[in-house]
Design an enzyme around this catalytic site. Structure first.
Site, PDB file in Angstrom:
ATOM      1  N   ARG A  60       5.148   2.595  -5.227  1.00 47.15           N
ATOM      2  CA  ARG A  60       6.087   3.476  -4.543  1.00 47.15           C
ATOM      3  C   ARG A  60       5.505   3.894  -3.204  1.00 47.15           C
ATOM      4  O   ARG A  60       4.313   4.236  -3.118  1.00 47.15           O
ATOM      5  CB  ARG A  60       6.345   4.736  -5.384  1.00 47.15           C
ATOM      6  CG  ARG A  60       7.248   4.526  -6.580  1.00 47.15           C
ATOM      7  CD  ARG A  60       8.686   4.214  -6.152  1.00 47.15           C
ATOM      8  NE  ARG A  60       9.583   4.108  -7.285  1.00 47.15           N
ATOM      9  CZ  ARG A  60       9.938   2.965  -7.875  1.00 47.15           C
ATOM     10  NH1 ARG A  60       9.470   1.815  -7.443  1.00 47.15           N
ATOM     11  NH2 ARG A  60      10.785   2.970  -8.883  1.00 47.15           N
ATOM     12  N   GLU A  77      12.653   3.916   2.386  1.00 48.34           N
ATOM     13  CA  GLU A  77      13.309   2.596   2.375  1.00 48.34           C
ATOM     14  C   GLU A  77      14.789   2.727   2.710  1.00 48.34           C
ATOM     15  O   GLU A  77      15.407   3.704   2.298  1.00 48.34           O
ATOM     16  CB  GLU A  77      13.117   1.951   0.992  1.00 48.34           C
ATOM     17  CG  GLU A  77      11.650   1.649   0.746  1.00 48.34           C
ATOM     18  CD  GLU A  77      11.358   1.194  -0.683  1.00 48.34           C
ATOM     19  OE1 GLU A  77      12.311   0.930  -1.444  1.00 48.34           O
ATOM     20  OE2 GLU A  77      10.181   1.114  -1.023  1.00 48.34           O
ATOM     21  N   ILE A 103       2.089  -2.654 -15.768  1.00 48.13           N
ATOM     22  CA  ILE A 103       2.092  -3.547 -14.602  1.00 48.13           C
ATOM     23  C   ILE A 103       0.663  -3.726 -14.092  1.00 48.13           C
ATOM     24  O   ILE A 103       0.238  -4.857 -13.797  1.00 48.13           O
ATOM     25  CB  ILE A 103       3.025  -2.991 -13.498  1.00 48.13           C
ATOM     26  CG1 ILE A 103       4.484  -3.074 -13.973  1.00 48.13           C
ATOM     27  CG2 ILE A 103       2.835  -3.751 -12.191  1.00 48.13           C
ATOM     28  CD1 ILE A 103       5.491  -2.392 -13.058  1.00 48.13           C
ATOM     29  N   HIS A 122      10.767  -4.463  -0.741  1.00 52.42           N
ATOM     30  CA  HIS A 122      10.869  -4.024  -2.153  1.00 52.42           C
ATOM     31  C   HIS A 122      11.436  -5.129  -3.043  1.00 52.42           C
ATOM     32  O   HIS A 122      12.513  -4.980  -3.631  1.00 52.42           O
ATOM     33  CB  HIS A 122      11.731  -2.751  -2.251  1.00 52.42           C
ATOM     34  CG  HIS A 122      11.486  -1.975  -3.519  1.00 52.42           C
ATOM     35  ND1 HIS A 122      11.527  -0.613  -3.575  1.00 52.42           N
ATOM     36  CD2 HIS A 122      11.187  -2.384  -4.784  1.00 52.42           C
ATOM     37  CE1 HIS A 122      11.290  -0.210  -4.819  1.00 52.42           C
ATOM     38  NE2 HIS A 122      11.082  -1.283  -5.576  1.00 52.42           N
TER      39      HIS A 122
HETATM   40  C1  8YV Z   1      14.025  -1.573  -8.716  1.00 50.69           C
HETATM   41  C2  8YV Z   1      11.807  -0.748  -9.060  1.00 50.69           C
HETATM   42  O1  8YV Z   1      14.487  -1.299  -9.963  1.00 50.69           O
HETATM   43  O2  8YV Z   1      11.940  -0.958 -11.380  1.00 50.69           O
HETATM   44  C3  8YV Z   1      11.628  -0.254 -10.434  1.00 50.69           C
HETATM   45  O3  8YV Z   1      11.143   0.871 -10.584  1.00 50.69           O
HETATM   46  O4  8YV Z   1      11.379  -0.154  -8.125  1.00 50.69           O
HETATM   47  C4  8YV Z   1      12.581  -1.981  -8.814  1.00 50.69           C
HETATM   48  O5  8YV Z   1      12.388  -2.920  -9.786  1.00 50.69           O
HETATM   49  C5  8YV Z   1      14.815  -2.626  -8.101  1.00 50.69           C
HETATM   50  O6  8YV Z   1      14.667  -2.487  -6.729  1.00 50.69           O
HETATM   51  C6  8YV Z   1      16.265  -2.586  -8.471  1.00 50.69           C
HETATM   52  O7  8YV Z   1      16.880  -1.452  -7.938  1.00 50.69           O
END
Ligand code: 8YV
Length: 312
Positions: free
Chosen positions: A231, A260, A154, A278
């Protein structure tokens, strides 16, 4: 007989339907008394699908003595107790790569919003303040120095986009990435000092102290901006709130929080803060791709005894 699959937490409706069609599927949260349900039926389940938020802690894993595989709907898997899965040889899969673009798009969008005041100027117009006074001048994005904390897949996608804005990209990782053209900065404080914008894109380690602590925020300085799309646990949130209130950093764009969905109320009234619930991966296209990868991981495990994208 179809394998028994425990669904933990809500998943995309498409995925829930697909799981129900292919597995003997039970949703833990739909049980009147989940504890009592697990006491009676825990031994039936070989598979689990879980969201990032619900994960799978050691207590739950212990109650599923036949569990062989956990498929996580998300790239982060810090809410799964990997000591417990390793001890039992349980395979864990996540959804890497398919969300890189959307998360990076949002990261760069948030960065531009933060420096140029897009959300703040929207509030200015909606509150009818424009006729009284012009919106204050903002900060140029192009050409700025971007420091990325965590140059994973990412982080790289963010770096590529930032390069399109003629930003100079440096990064801090545990180890340098010789395959990447960006400058590695071994010391995080040094990176923070040199950055106009510090972008947090690292994975979280359960129980680890926050990487972006008061010292890092001080190093970022009064002209420095923080963006966190990774995070909440990676940032010392009380220290961040204090820095924003005191003006010892310029502002922050936050898609993730320590607890959250609770966002510190002290941030709500600050105009130099962009708050998001998020949503970095939350597009129809990406969530569908994540759902398809969760399903493919489960199917592959059932057919071949291995996940397609198992976590290390
Ligand atoms: C969550 C995320 O998956 O992929 C991750 O690690 O934090 C997000 O993409 C999304 O909120 C679905 O629960």
């Amino acid at each position: 007989m179809r394998p028994r699959l425990l669904q933990h937490g809500r998943l995309l409706p498409w995925l829930e339907a697909e799981l129900a069609a292919h597995y003997d599927c039970t949703m833990l949260e739909a049980q009147a008394d989940p504890d009592a349900y697990l006491a009676t039926h825990g031994g039936e389940f070989t598979l689990m699908a879980t969201s990032v938020r619900t994960g799978a802690d050691a207590a739950l894993i212990e109650r599923l003595p036949q569990l062989k595989m956990i498929a996580v709907f998300g790239v982060g898997y810090e809410t799964v107790d990997l000591d417990a899965t390793r001890a039992r040889g349980i395979v864990v899969s996540n959804t890497p790569d398919v969300l890189n673009d959307c998360v990076a798009d949002l990261a760069v969008g948030a960065l531009i919003d933060l420096l140029r005041g897009i959300s703040a100027s929207d509030r200015h117009v909606r509150a009818g303040r424009w006729p009284q006074r012009n919106f204050p001048l903002a900060t140029r994005v192009s050409g700025k120095q971007l420091g990325i904390v965590g140059l994973g897949r990412i982080g790289e996608a963010i770096a590529r986009r930032a390069s399109g804005f003629d930003m100079t990209v440096c990064y801090h990782n545990r180890r340098p990435r010789p395959d990447c053209p960006y400058e590695y900065v071994p010391d995080l404080l040094d990176l923070a000092r040199r950055s106009d914008v510090l972008m947090v894109a690292a994975a979280a380690t359960p129980g680890a102290p926050p990487t972006i602590n008061a010292e890092v925020l001080t190093a970022l300085g009064a002209d420095g901006w923080l963006v966190n799309i990774a995070r909440g646990a990676l940032v010392d949130e009380p220290a961040l709130v204090a820095a924003l209130q005191a003006g010892t950093i310029a502002g922050a764009a936050l898609d993730v929080f320590a607890d959250e969905p609770n966002v510190p109320a002290a941030l709500w009234s600050l105009d130099n803060v962009v708050l998001m619930p998020h949503i970095a991966s939350a597009t129809h296209e990406t969530r569908r791709a994540m759902a398809e990868l969760v399903f493919a991981n489960l199917q592959h495990y059932v057919q071949h005894g291995q996940a397609l994208t198992a976590v290390p």
